[in-house]
Scaffold this active site. Structure first.
Site, PDB file in Angstrom:
ATOM      1  N   LYS A 193       0.810  -1.223   0.000  1.00 30.44           N
ATOM      2  CA  LYS A 193       0.000   0.000   0.000  1.00 30.44           C
ATOM      3  C   LYS A 193       0.849   1.283   0.000  1.00 30.44           C
ATOM      4  CE  LYS A 193      -4.167  -1.845   2.151  1.00 30.44           C
ATOM      5  NZ  LYS A 193      -5.175  -1.692   3.211  1.00 30.44           N
TER       6      LYS A 193
ATOM      7  N   ASN B 299      -4.939   2.021  -1.598  1.00 32.56           N
ATOM      8  CA  ASN B 299      -5.523   0.676  -1.762  1.00 32.56           C
ATOM      9  C   ASN B 299      -6.309   0.549  -3.070  1.00 32.56           C
ATOM     10  OD1 ASN B 299      -7.947   1.981  -1.226  1.00 32.56           O
ATOM     11  ND2 ASN B 299      -8.748   0.319   0.019  1.00 32.56           N
TER      12      ASN B 299
ATOM     13  N   ASP C  62     -10.254   2.687   2.539  1.00 32.95           N
ATOM     14  CA  ASP C  62     -10.446   1.955   3.806  1.00 32.95           C
ATOM     15  C   ASP C  62     -11.244   2.774   4.826  1.00 32.95           C
ATOM     16  OD1 ASP C  62      -9.225  -0.467   3.195  1.00 32.95           O
ATOM     17  OD2 ASP C  62      -7.237   0.227   3.801  1.00 32.95           O
TER      18      ASP C  62
ATOM     19  N   GLY D 190      -5.694   0.203  18.353  1.00 34.97           N
ATOM     20  CA  GLY D 190      -4.771  -0.031  17.249  1.00 34.97           C
ATOM     21  C   GLY D 190      -4.327   1.271  16.605  1.00 34.97           C
ATOM     22  N   ALA D 191      -3.136   1.236  16.002  1.00 37.23           N
ATOM     23  CA  ALA D 191      -2.612   2.411  15.299  1.00 37.23           C
ATOM     24  C   ALA D 191      -1.813   1.955  14.086  1.00 37.23           C
ATOM     25  CB  ALA D 191      -1.749   3.253  16.236  1.00 37.23           C
TER      26      ALA D 191
HETATM   27  N1  LIG Z   1     -12.357  -5.048   7.402  1.00 37.33           N
HETATM   28  C1  LIG Z   1     -11.491  -4.501   6.552  1.00 37.33           C
HETATM   29  O1  LIG Z   1     -11.868  -4.003   5.480  1.00 37.33           O
HETATM   30  C2  LIG Z   1     -10.046  -4.463   6.909  1.00 37.33           C
HETATM   31  C3  LIG Z   1      -9.154  -3.627   6.183  1.00 37.33           C
HETATM   32  C4  LIG Z   1      -7.797  -3.631   6.557  1.00 37.33           C
HETATM   33  C5  LIG Z   1      -7.368  -4.436   7.603  1.00 37.33           C
HETATM   34  N2  LIG Z   1      -8.269  -5.232   8.255  1.00 37.33           N
HETATM   35  C6  LIG Z   1      -7.842  -6.076   9.383  1.00 37.33           C
HETATM   36  O2  LIG Z   1      -7.404  -5.212  10.418  1.00 37.33           O
HETATM   37  C7  LIG Z   1      -6.368  -5.825  11.194  1.00 37.33           C
HETATM   38  C8  LIG Z   1      -5.171  -4.870  11.287  1.00 37.33           C
HETATM   39  O3  LIG Z   1      -4.650  -4.684   9.975  1.00 37.33           O
HETATM   40  P1  LIG Z   1      -3.508  -3.580   9.669  1.00 37.33           P
HETATM   41  O4  LIG Z   1      -3.335  -3.569   8.209  1.00 37.33           O
HETATM   42  O5  LIG Z   1      -3.785  -2.312  10.367  1.00 37.33           O
HETATM   43  O6  LIG Z   1      -2.237  -4.278  10.359  1.00 37.33           O
HETATM   44  P2  LIG Z   1      -0.920  -3.562  10.936  1.00 37.33           P
HETATM   45  O7  LIG Z   1      -0.620  -2.322  10.188  1.00 37.33           O
HETATM   46  O8  LIG Z   1       0.074  -4.635  11.026  1.00 37.33           O
HETATM   47  O9  LIG Z   1      -1.349  -3.118  12.441  1.00 37.33           O
HETATM   48  C9  LIG Z   1      -1.632  -4.085  13.426  1.00 37.33           C
HETATM   49  C10 LIG Z   1      -2.171  -3.402  14.676  1.00 37.33           C
HETATM   50  O10 LIG Z   1      -2.551  -4.406  15.618  1.00 37.33           O
HETATM   51  C11 LIG Z   1      -1.782  -4.250  16.812  1.00 37.33           C
HETATM   52  N3  LIG Z   1      -1.511  -5.575  17.362  1.00 37.33           N
HETATM   53  C12 LIG Z   1      -1.164  -6.699  16.679  1.00 37.33           C
HETATM   54  N4  LIG Z   1      -1.032  -7.742  17.512  1.00 37.33           N
HETATM   55  C13 LIG Z   1      -1.304  -7.274  18.765  1.00 37.33           C
HETATM   56  C14 LIG Z   1      -1.337  -7.867  20.050  1.00 37.33           C
HETATM   57  N5  LIG Z   1      -1.071  -9.166  20.223  1.00 37.33           N
HETATM   58  N6  LIG Z   1      -1.660  -7.105  21.097  1.00 37.33           N
HETATM   59  C15 LIG Z   1      -1.941  -5.788  20.942  1.00 37.33           C
HETATM   60  N7  LIG Z   1      -1.935  -5.166  19.741  1.00 37.33           N
HETATM   61  C16 LIG Z   1      -1.613  -5.897  18.661  1.00 37.33           C
HETATM   62  C17 LIG Z   1      -0.537  -3.504  16.395  1.00 37.33           C
HETATM   63  O11 LIG Z   1       0.029  -2.866  17.500  1.00 37.33           O
HETATM   64  P3  LIG Z   1       1.604  -2.470  17.505  1.00 37.33           P
HETATM   65  O12 LIG Z   1       1.702  -1.126  16.834  1.00 37.33           O
HETATM   66  O13 LIG Z   1       1.957  -2.431  18.941  1.00 37.33           O
HETATM   67  O14 LIG Z   1       2.328  -3.559  16.747  1.00 37.33           O
HETATM   68  C18 LIG Z   1      -1.151  -2.518  15.373  1.00 37.33           C
HETATM   69  O15 LIG Z   1      -1.815  -1.470  16.050  1.00 37.33           O
HETATM   70  C19 LIG Z   1      -6.055  -7.147  10.475  1.00 37.33           C
HETATM   71  O16 LIG Z   1      -6.771  -8.181  11.129  1.00 37.33           O
HETATM   72  C20 LIG Z   1      -6.632  -6.945   9.071  1.00 37.33           C
HETATM   73  O17 LIG Z   1      -7.030  -8.152   8.459  1.00 37.33           O
HETATM   74  C21 LIG Z   1      -9.588  -5.251   7.939  1.00 37.33           C
END
Ligand SMILES: NC(=O)c1ccc[n+]([C@@H]2O[C@H](COP(=O)([O-])OP(=O)(O)OC[C@H]3O[C@@H](n4cnc5c(N)ncnc54)[C@H](OP(=O)(O)O)[C@@H]3O)[C@@H](O)[C@H]2O)c1
Length: 285
Positions: free
Chosen positions: A71, A92, A107, A131-132
């Site tokens: 992305k 995206n 998104d 989350g961030a």
């Molecule tokens: N519904 C939709 O359309 C859509 C779109 C995009 C993504 N998603 C989903 O959203 C989720 C996040 O995606 P992303 O792209 O944002 O991923 P990302 O950029 O890798 O961010 C992951 C986030 O989750 C936190 N995290 C991961 N494991 C953790 C744990 N064990 N305890 C506490 N915090 C944790 C991370 O915190 P840290 O900063 O501390 O690592 C960060 O804030 C995924 O499940 C993805 O499939 C859904």
């Protein structure tokens, strides 16, 4: 579907890409609107992103979705970036407009539409965002124009602090950050109207996990879990049991896809068709 020499080609690039729902959603939408278009999934390695975009130009591919991990890296290969995508530093959706490649991010708007379509209006409400990461940033950006107050909690402080200072450049709403911990969640949840999990907690293979204790959930709370694999996360199940309003991650996925579809085709996306196609596919998986 009959593919001919006139069929317009769309697709999604990412790595891995095998589990993407975009082809089933978009092909169902093309078929429903009788558009002579086809949507394919392309596994593209990080080192090949530039070549993939050159290929998009060469093959006159009309539109692409971009998913993890491309992305951000795709941006430098495009001609113009929409202000939201520029702000988020993440694209995206790519539209091929007469040979010019334009980058968008749907998104955030997808999350907002998913909330509203499920009768959850964030206007002037207190929203607690967990989350961030990439998805949380997009959600936070679109919410930051609407909410009364936004609290962002993250396991690692720095991304949350950076996100908040980014958001404050374009929003005059109350935005605060904190560490993601049981204590901060419980304290903030008391006055929260809408809780959004944008961490990957609860995503397969860790589907038995939830960022929130079941007993903290209550009737007059709206809960959106953007995790969509499994379709019903542990958080969503617990929220439903507590009679909270639940918005699933699939809804956000569908509305971000619908927003991409509308950019590409200028047609109103058949959201019901896209939802049915996505859910049917998930059931099979
Ligand atoms: N519904 C939709 O359309 C859509 C779109 C995009 C993504 N998603 C989903 O959203 C989720 C996040 O995606 P992303 O792209 O944002 O991923 P990302 O950029 O890798 O961010 C992951 C986030 O989750 C936190 N995290 C991961 N494991 C953790 C744990 N064990 N305890 C506490 N915090 C944790 C991370 O915190 P840290 O900063 O501390 O690592 C960060 O804030 C995924 O499940 C993805 O499939 C859904």
């Amino acid at each position: 579907m009959v593919v001919s020499g006139k069929t317009r080609v769309y697709g999604v690039i990412g790595d891995p890409i095998e589990h993407t729902l975009s082809p089933v959603m978009h092909n169902a939408a093309f078929e429903a609107l009788k558009l002579d278009c086809v949507f394919l999934a392309f596994k593209v390695k990080s080192a090949e992103v530039g070549n993939a975009i050159s290929g998009m130009r060469a093959f006159n591919i009309q539109g692409l979705n971009v998913t993890m991990p491309h992305k951000e890296t795709v941006i430098k290969h495009l001609d113009e970036i929409d202000p939201t995508a520029r702000f988020l530093n993440a694209v995206n959706t790519i539209q091929n407009k007469n040979g010019k490649l334009l980058g968008f991010n749907t998104d955030g708007v997808g999350a907002l539409k998913a909330l509203r379509a499920n009768q959850v209006d964030p206007k002037d409400k207190k929203v607690l965002l967990l989350g961030a990461g990439g998805a949380a940033r997009a959600v936070a950006y679109s919410l930051s124009q609407e909410v009364g107050e936004l609290v962002i909690l993250n396991r690692t402080p720095k991304p949350a602090e950076e996100l908040a200072s980014f958001l404050k450049k374009t929003s005059n709403k109350k935005i605060t950050v904190g560490l993601l911990s049981p204590e901060t969640i419980e304290t903030n949840l008391a006055e929260t109207n809408i809780l959004i999990n944008a961490t990957s907690i609860g995503m397969k293979p860790n589907a038995d996990q939830s960022p929130i204790k079941a007993e903290w959930l209550r009737r007059n709370l709206a809960v959106m879990d953007i995790v969509y694999n499994p379709v019903e996360t542990k958080l969503a199940k617990n929220a439903k049991a507590a009679k909270a309003t639940v918005v699933s991650g699939i809804e956000m996925l569908i509305y971000q896809g619908a927003a991409s579809f509308e950019i590409w085709t200028s047609c109103k996306a058949p959201v019901e068709v896209m939802r049915k196609a996505a859910l049917n596919n998930l059931k099979k998986v």
